[in-house]
Scaffold this active site. Structure first.
Site, PDB file in Angstrom:
ATOM      1  N   ASP A 199     101.455 -54.312  20.098  1.00 38.88           N
ATOM      2  CA  ASP A 199     100.013 -53.548  19.365  1.00 38.88           C
ATOM      3  C   ASP A 199     100.262 -52.659  18.374  1.00 38.88           C
ATOM      4  O   ASP A 199      99.482 -51.557  18.797  1.00 38.88           O
ATOM      5  CB  ASP A 199      98.640 -54.357  20.252  1.00 38.88           C
ATOM      6  N   SER A 254      98.040 -57.410  14.783  1.00 39.55           N
ATOM      7  CA  SER A 254      97.433 -57.898  15.759  1.00 39.55           C
ATOM      8  C   SER A 254      97.078 -58.580  15.228  1.00 39.55           C
ATOM      9  O   SER A 254      97.505 -60.106  14.141  1.00 39.55           O
ATOM     10  CB  SER A 254      96.198 -56.832  16.481  1.00 39.55           C
TER      11      SER A 254
END
Length: 295
Positions: free
Chosen positions: A158, A44
């Protein structure tokens, strides 16, 4: 006099939205204290900051992010109108590519791995080849907010869903130390960041000016729509933060790094990029607190 040997580091950068700007402060502290970053693993925001650092453009990115406004960020959020996510992410990735360049991971001078999640098959995906910003786009695909990114025929989201602090990609490294930065640290009301308008730089770099002009061309009704929709997504993201924090504790207990740096998960909100200067300073401060005795 002989040059002091630098300690080599495998740096693990965790996920956590705007809190990830603290990674910049950590990197600055390491560079100033004779540590050499030879390997980066991130997911991320950690994948984004780590990738930009590996590409040699962290100073340019920092100049831009310190000058960016909330309106600038909102105008970069291109609506997808799909149930799989609110934002497509093309504008953000195009902006960063314009800033950094269309980089290939294999050509980076620093070993780099971005971690995303193949949620259908319930497994991590380690991306260490191909276009840097394809890997970053996959790794930052925050559920409900960004649409998933199709990578080699698989829809990825993610990496923090499965591994918020991805140490495993560094296991084969031969560096002196593995340092992990966890953005999901325990809640600490003393560390909540409030904005200081004096800290926003008035002097943008040429890169920042260029990107601001690029952003201006996108301004449309997105601002009003995103503002209305964000409250619901903010609630969902707080739940996601709590989940990541729990997973991070379990992962770090099973696979401990040599050194840890923790940022409280309530230090700032997910999209509070106007707090960039404060978060960078916080990262530097936490690195000093955690690693100061080693320098």
């Amino acid at each position: 006099m002989p040059t002091k040997n630098k300690k080599t580091v495998s740096l693990v950068l965790g996920s956590g939205g705007t809190r990830g700007l603290a990674h910049i402060g950590v990197i600055h502290w390491l560079e100033e204290n004779d540590f050499k970053i030879e390997s980066i693993s991130g997911c991320s925001m950690g994948a984004l900051i780590g990738g930009i650092y590996a590409a040699g453009k962290l100073d340019d990115f920092e100049s831009w992010v310190r000058a960016i406004t909330k309106v600038d960020i909102v105008t970069l959020l291109d609506l997808s109108w799909k149930k799989s996510g609110l934002v497509k992410g093309d504008k953000i990735i195009n902006t960063l590519t314009d800033l950094v360049g269309d980089v290939v991971i294999e050509e980076l001078p620093t070993k780099y791995t971005a971690v995303a999640a193949d949620i259908l098959n319930e497994k991590e995906v380690w991306m260490n080849s191909g276009k840097l910003f394809d890997a970053i786009r996959a790794s930052i695909s925050l559920p409900l907010f960004f649409t998933p990114f199709r990578y080699k025929g698989v829809d990825l989201i993610d990496g923090g869903v499965l591994n918020p602090v991805p140490i495993a990609p560094t296991f084969s490294d031969t560096t002196d130390l593995t340092i992990a930065v966890n953005l999901g640290g325990k809640i600490d009301n003393k560390e909540i960041i409030t904005i200081n308008n004096d800290s926003i730089s008035e002097n943008k770099s040429p890169f920042a000016e260029k990107i601001t002009e690029f952003v201006e061309s996108f301004k449309d009704s997105t601002v009003n729509h995103i503002t209305k929709e964000w409250d619901a997504y903010d609630i969902a993201n707080q739940a996601f933060d709590a989940m990541q924090s729990t997973i991070a504790r379990q992962k770090l207990a099973a696979y401990p790094a040599d050194c840890f740096i923790e940022i409280a998960r309530n230090a700032c909100g997910t999209l509070e990029f106007e707090l960039a200067a404060e978060m960078i300073d916080l990262g530097y401060k936490k690195a000093q607190e955690s690693l100061g005795e080693m320098s």
